[in-house]
Scaffold this active site. Structure first.
Site, PDB file in Angstrom:
ATOM      1  N   HIS A   1      34.845 -68.037 -55.376  1.00 25.60           N
ATOM      2  CA  HIS A   1      34.520 -67.541 -54.035  1.00 25.60           C
ATOM      3  C   HIS A   1      33.169 -66.815 -54.107  1.00 25.60           C
ATOM      4  CE1 HIS A   1      34.982 -64.880 -50.499  1.00 25.60           C
ATOM      5  NE2 HIS A   1      35.925 -65.702 -50.088  1.00 25.60           N
TER       6      HIS A   1
ATOM      7  N   ASP B   1      39.762 -62.436 -60.629  1.00 30.90           N
ATOM      8  CA  ASP B   1      39.816 -62.370 -59.170  1.00 30.90           C
ATOM      9  C   ASP B   1      41.194 -62.876 -58.754  1.00 30.90           C
ATOM     10  OD1 ASP B   1      39.819 -62.945 -56.497  1.00 30.90           O
ATOM     11  OD2 ASP B   1      37.941 -64.080 -56.488  1.00 30.90           O
TER      12      ASP B   1
ATOM     13  N   GLN C   1      43.829 -64.755 -54.613  1.00 32.08           N
ATOM     14  CA  GLN C   1      44.711 -65.841 -54.165  1.00 32.08           C
ATOM     15  C   GLN C   1      45.978 -65.966 -55.008  1.00 32.08           C
ATOM     16  OE1 GLN C   1      44.511 -67.467 -51.445  1.00 32.08           O
ATOM     17  NE2 GLN C   1      42.428 -66.987 -50.795  1.00 32.08           N
TER      18      GLN C   1
ATOM     19  N   LYS D   1      45.698 -60.106 -47.747  1.00 30.01           N
ATOM     20  CA  LYS D   1      46.239 -61.429 -48.110  1.00 30.01           C
ATOM     21  C   LYS D   1      47.670 -61.325 -48.616  1.00 30.01           C
ATOM     22  CE  LYS D   1      41.735 -63.213 -49.583  1.00 30.01           C
ATOM     23  NZ  LYS D   1      41.239 -64.122 -48.548  1.00 30.01           N
TER      24      LYS D   1
ATOM     25  N   CYS E   1      33.621 -69.901 -48.058  1.00 28.12           N
ATOM     26  CA  CYS E   1      32.895 -69.026 -49.003  1.00 28.12           C
ATOM     27  C   CYS E   1      32.838 -69.630 -50.407  1.00 28.12           C
ATOM     28  CB  CYS E   1      33.503 -67.629 -49.045  1.00 28.12           C
ATOM     29  SG  CYS E   1      33.460 -66.776 -47.483  1.00 28.12           S
TER      30      CYS E   1
HETATM   31  N1  PMP Z   1      38.199 -64.261 -53.974  1.00 28.08           N
HETATM   32  C1  PMP Z   1      38.959 -65.231 -53.480  1.00 28.08           C
HETATM   33  C2  PMP Z   1      39.481 -66.298 -54.396  1.00 28.08           C
HETATM   34  C3  PMP Z   1      39.270 -65.256 -52.127  1.00 28.08           C
HETATM   35  O1  PMP Z   1      40.020 -66.237 -51.618  1.00 28.08           O
HETATM   36  C4  PMP Z   1      38.766 -64.226 -51.290  1.00 28.08           C
HETATM   37  C5  PMP Z   1      39.053 -64.194 -49.807  1.00 28.08           C
HETATM   38  N2  PMP Z   1      38.966 -65.426 -49.162  1.00 28.08           N
HETATM   39  C6  PMP Z   1      37.982 -63.229 -51.857  1.00 28.08           C
HETATM   40  C7  PMP Z   1      37.723 -63.279 -53.207  1.00 28.08           C
HETATM   41  C8  PMP Z   1      37.418 -62.116 -51.053  1.00 28.08           C
HETATM   42  O2  PMP Z   1      38.405 -61.288 -50.557  1.00 28.08           O
HETATM   43  P1  PMP Z   1      38.060 -60.136 -49.515  1.00 28.08           P
HETATM   44  O3  PMP Z   1      37.297 -60.814 -48.401  1.00 28.08           O
HETATM   45  O4  PMP Z   1      39.381 -59.648 -49.067  1.00 28.08           O
HETATM   46  O5  PMP Z   1      37.244 -59.114 -50.197  1.00 28.08           O
END
Ligand code: PMP
Length: 415
Positions: A130, A207, A210, A233, A372
């Site tokens: 991401h 990270d 997910q 999430k 993203c």
């Molecule tokens: N890493 C991953 C794998 C994600 O899916 C996301 C959110 N789509 C993020 C990081 C970022 O999370 P946040 O926007 O809650 O900071």
């Protein structure tokens, strides 16, 4: 696995906890919410925890001696303990409340990264990361002269471990990977990644955005040096997340934001830094959101993370069955038995955004775009994709509504 963890979820009962799932879309369609990888919905238990703190227990934490402050402080620290338990950290001092995964990555990049990286050092990511787990490292590289490398994925969305191992070397200072790709759904082989990263002398940043909502997180078992996830999430509030770091690492890192709470003593000459975890929580923290997060973590723990994962896997397999043969369908990522609860796809000749807009007309909320992950989409030679993502409250019937809405959308767009 115990018998309880093998029982299917009682989804009808769980759904009754989520008031927003009763929404009617465009005046006539029951909401089918399949955008859970972007953000999940909240059960009453979390909403009530937020209301309760504001109605009965709200004050600023840490700095006052009065009744309400003590109450708020206790609940805030109880929330930290709930988060510690959720990720199986050794100590609550290793749990830093942040605003989310993005903030956690940035904190580590700005503190550990700025203090430790030198020109020529390397940070190894995967191409499937991401942007939150790419850009802060690129910014760090710009500041320090380090280099960011990307391990590739196969055509069917698996991390190419030989290449990953080859990209690791004595210059690699950090490996930062997602447990589960938010587009491919691939569950990365964290055990092997950890072994290789640490053997090369690099630290491991996980990270878990997910995976924390969908499967058990055990920072000690995975031997993560850092790990981050987001509350929104995992049926929790937005604006709250957790950064885990091994105590010795966090202790050695300089503070991130300066301000109240993160200091020990301030004089006109300078300041000394507070101990963990306050050192990384400058200013008034998201007090109620942390308490709401604890309610969320308790909720999913009670439902059972293994059962949640099994439920999502079944839905994902069913979705694959229903849509894989649609004309022009290209599903990104591995076969359903190897992934988390989502399905990203393109229909040949059709724009993902048009598909998402048309299925929304039938009440089905999916997401379209680059999610993203522009480097990953570039890897597959596409600008974007559509994605349906499942959670504990989704049903087989909803997967059927999604498949039917998709069929109609394709028909309409091909007309
Ligand atoms: N890493 C991953 C794998 C994600 O899916 C996301 C959110 N789509 C993020 C990081 C970022 O999370 P946040 O926007 O809650 O900071």
């Amino acid at each position: 696995m115990s018998i309880a963890t093998q029982l299917p979820l009682d989804v009808a009962t769980l759904r009754a906890d989520f008031p927003i799932l009763e929404t009617t879309v465009h005046g006539q369609h029951p909401l089918v919410y399949l955008d859970n990888a972007a953000s999940t919905q909240r059960p009453r238990q979390v909403i009530e925890a937020l209301v309760d703190v504001y109605e009965h227990a709200y004050a600023n934490v840490h700095r006052s001696a009065h009744y309400l402050a003590a109450m708020a402080n206790d609940r805030y620290e109880d929330a930290r303990e709930a988060a510690r338990r959720f990720i199986h950290a050794k100590s609550a001092h290793e749990v830093i409340f942040t605003s989310g995964t993005t903030a956690g990555v940035n904190l580590v990049a700005r503190t550990w990264g700025d203090a430790n990286l030198r020109p020529g050092d390397e940070i190894l990511l995967t191409i499937a990361e991401h942007h939150s787990n790419i850009v802060p490292w690129q910014q760090l590289a710009e500041r320090t002269g380090a280099q960011v490398k990307f391990a590739p994925v196969s055509d069917d969305g698996h991390l190419l471990m030989d290449d990953f191992a080859r990209l690791l070397n004595e210059r690699t200072r950090l490996v930062a990977v997602a447990t589960v790709s938010n587009v491919l759904g691939t569950i990365h082989p964290l055990g092997e990644i950890e072994r290789l990263a640490h053997a090369a002398g690099a630290l491991l940043f996980v990270d878990a955005a997910q995976s924390a909502p969908h499967m058990t997180t055990d920072v000690q078992a995975m031997n993560a040096d850092f790990l981050a996830f987001s509350g929104h999430k995992v049926v929790g509030p937005s604006g709250i997340g957790v950064l885990y770091g091994k105590e010795a690492l966090l202790d050695a890192m300089p503070p991130f934001l300066g301000g109240g709470s993160m200091i020990n003593v301030v004089t006109t000459e300078g300041f000394t830094t507070a101990r963990l975890p306050a050192k990384f929580e400058a200013g008034t923290p998201p007090i109620a959101n942390a308490i709401g997060l604890a309610a969320a973590l308790e909720y999913v723990e009670q439902v059972g993370l293994e059962r949640i994962h099994a439920h999502e896997l079944a839905l994902t397999q069913y979705a694959h069955e229903l849509v894989a043969d649609l004309p022009g369908m290209r599903i990104l990522g591995p076969a359903p038995e190897h992934k988390g609860g989502l399905i990203s796809f393109n229909i040949e000749g059709l724009a993902a955004m048009d598909i998402a807009e048309l299925v929304d007309q039938q009440g089905v909320a999916i997401r379209a775009g680059h999610h993203c992950t522009m480097p990953l989409h570039a890897r597959y030679g596409i600008a974007g994709s559509a994605r349906a993502s499942f959670y504990l409250y989704n049903t087989r019937e909803e997967v059927e509504v999604f498949a039917q809405a998709l069929r109609s959308a394709i028909k309409m767009l091909r007309r």
